[in-house]
Design a protein around this motif. Sequence first.
Motif, short mmCIF file in Angstrom:
data_model
loop_
_atom_site.label_atom_id
_atom_site.label_comp_id
_atom_site.label_asym_id
_atom_site.label_seq_id
_atom_site.Cartn_x
_atom_site.Cartn_y
_atom_site.Cartn_z
N ALA A 230 -7.86 1.06 3.67
CA ALA A 230 -9.03 1.87 4.06
C ALA A 230 -8.96 2.21 5.56
CB ALA A 230 -10.31 1.12 3.76
N GLU A 231 -8.54 1.25 6.34
CA GLU A 231 -8.47 1.45 7.80
C GLU A 231 -7.40 2.46 8.20
OE1 GLU A 231 -6.84 -1.33 11.35
OE2 GLU A 231 -8.33 -2.23 10.03
N THR A 232 -6.24 2.38 7.56
CA THR A 232 -5.13 3.26 7.93
C THR A 232 -5.18 4.59 7.19
OG1 THR A 232 -3.68 2.29 6.24
CG2 THR A 232 -3.58 1.34 8.46
N GLY A 233 -5.98 4.68 6.15
CA GLY A 233 -6.05 5.92 5.38
C GLY A 233 -4.84 6.13 4.49
N ALA A 234 -4.16 5.04 4.14
CA ALA A 234 -2.98 5.13 3.27
C ALA A 234 -3.39 5.58 1.89
CB ALA A 234 -2.29 3.77 3.20
N SER A 235 -2.57 6.48 1.32
CA SER A 235 -2.94 7.02 0.01
C SER A 235 -1.80 7.00 -1.00
CB SER A 235 -3.44 8.46 0.17
OG SER A 235 -2.43 9.25 0.76
N SER A 236 -0.57 6.81 -0.54
CA SER A 236 0.55 6.80 -1.48
C SER A 236 1.59 5.77 -1.04
CB SER A 236 1.20 8.19 -1.54
OG SER A 236 1.86 8.47 -0.33
N VAL A 237 2.60 5.61 -1.87
CA VAL A 237 3.66 4.65 -1.58
C VAL A 237 4.39 5.02 -0.28
CG1 VAL A 237 5.77 3.60 -2.49
CG2 VAL A 237 3.90 4.13 -4.02
N LYS A 238 4.33 6.28 0.11
CA LYS A 238 4.96 6.72 1.35
C LYS A 238 4.35 6.02 2.57
CE LYS A 238 6.24 11.32 -0.23
NZ LYS A 238 6.03 12.77 -0.04
N ASP A 239 3.10 5.59 2.44
CA ASP A 239 2.40 4.92 3.54
C ASP A 239 2.58 3.41 3.52
OD1 ASP A 239 1.28 7.40 4.36
OD2 ASP A 239 -0.26 7.21 2.80
N MET A 240 3.41 2.92 2.63
CA MET A 240 3.58 1.48 2.45
C MET A 240 4.07 0.81 3.74
SD MET A 240 5.63 -0.43 -0.56
CE MET A 240 5.95 -2.16 -0.53
N GLY A 241 4.95 1.44 4.46
CA GLY A 241 5.49 0.87 5.70
C GLY A 241 4.41 0.60 6.72
N ARG A 242 3.49 1.55 6.88
CA ARG A 242 2.39 1.37 7.83
C ARG A 242 1.50 0.20 7.42
NH1 ARG A 242 -1.33 6.14 8.61
NH2 ARG A 242 -0.70 6.57 6.49
N VAL A 243 1.17 0.15 6.14
CA VAL A 243 0.30 -0.91 5.63
C VAL A 243 0.98 -2.27 5.80
CG1 VAL A 243 -0.85 -1.84 3.58
CG2 VAL A 243 -0.87 0.62 4.01
N MET A 244 2.26 -2.36 5.47
CA MET A 244 2.99 -3.62 5.60
C MET A 244 3.07 -4.06 7.06
SD MET A 244 3.72 -4.88 2.67
CE MET A 244 4.90 -6.13 3.14
N ALA A 245 3.26 -3.11 7.97
CA ALA A 245 3.35 -3.45 9.40
C ALA A 245 2.04 -4.07 9.89
CB ALA A 245 3.69 -2.21 10.21
N VAL A 246 0.92 -3.48 9.53
CA VAL A 246 -0.38 -4.01 9.95
C VAL A 246 -0.63 -5.36 9.27
CG1 VAL A 246 -2.88 -3.62 9.93
CG2 VAL A 246 -1.32 -1.72 10.40
N LEU A 247 -0.28 -5.46 8.00
CA LEU A 247 -0.46 -6.71 7.26
C LEU A 247 0.35 -7.83 7.90
CD1 LEU A 247 -1.93 -7.72 4.69
CD2 LEU A 247 0.16 -7.26 3.43
N LYS A 248 1.58 -7.54 8.26
CA LYS A 248 2.44 -8.55 8.89
C LYS A 248 1.89 -8.94 10.26
CE LYS A 248 7.15 -9.72 10.04
NZ LYS A 248 8.54 -9.36 9.97
N GLU A 249 1.41 -7.95 11.00
CA GLU A 249 0.87 -8.22 12.34
C GLU A 249 -0.32 -9.16 12.28
OE1 GLU A 249 -1.78 -5.57 15.29
OE2 GLU A 249 0.14 -4.67 14.73
N ARG A 250 -1.18 -8.96 11.29
CA ARG A 250 -2.42 -9.73 11.21
C ARG A 250 -2.31 -11.03 10.42
NH1 ARG A 250 -6.68 -4.88 9.94
NH2 ARG A 250 -6.23 -3.68 11.82
N HIS A 251 -1.47 -11.04 9.39
CA HIS A 251 -1.49 -12.17 8.45
C HIS A 251 -0.12 -12.80 8.19
CE1 HIS A 251 -5.62 -11.07 7.49
NE2 HIS A 251 -5.22 -9.84 7.29
N ALA A 252 0.85 -12.59 9.07
CA ALA A 252 2.21 -13.09 8.81
C ALA A 252 2.25 -14.60 8.60
CB ALA A 252 3.14 -12.69 9.94
N ALA A 253 1.44 -15.34 9.34
CA ALA A 253 1.48 -16.79 9.25
C ALA A 253 0.88 -17.33 7.94
CB ALA A 253 0.75 -17.41 10.43
N ASN A 254 0.00 -16.56 7.32
CA ASN A 254 -0.72 -17.07 6.15
C ASN A 254 -0.34 -16.35 4.86
OD1 ASN A 254 -1.95 -18.01 8.42
ND2 ASN A 254 -4.01 -17.72 7.69
#
Length: 151
Positions: free
Chosen positions: A112-136
């Motif tokens: 919702a925050e990044t406005g991702a809508s398709s698999v093409k946006d997966m890289g952006r979502v994964m980057a933010v996810l890793k930045e915020r939650h990599a340890a857990n």
Amino acid sequence: MIRDDIKAALVTAMKGGDKPRTAAIRLIQSTLKNRDIELRGAASAPSDDDVLVTEVLQKMIKQRRESIALYEQGGRQELADAEKAEVSVIETFLPRQMSEDETKAAIDAIVAETGASSVKDMGRVMAVLKERHAANLDMSKASGLVKARLG
């Protein structure tokens, strides 16, 4: 810090005479030392030491689980059991991992925050996810959840 917990656990295991646990903890320390040496020459070393340690521990667990599968396929249960024991020791030093529901909620928030809508946006979502939650978070499982969410 996780490194302090590892050192304290090594001392406790040595005093208790727990040879398998002592060996596993020494293996963890050795792997961390090797990673520190690798990063010495790197231009951009991670700033958060706990995240670095967590990544190393998660990689060690992944390697052991792959070995367990191979040993069980090859009929070498005693080696698989030894690897399972190492996994249980390594897991004691990891921070609490996010449940699947918590992971899905985090993914939904990031989508919702990044406005991702398709698999093409997966890289952006994964980057933010890793930045915020990599340890857990186990990033390989998270990758499948992100793909399912965007697919």
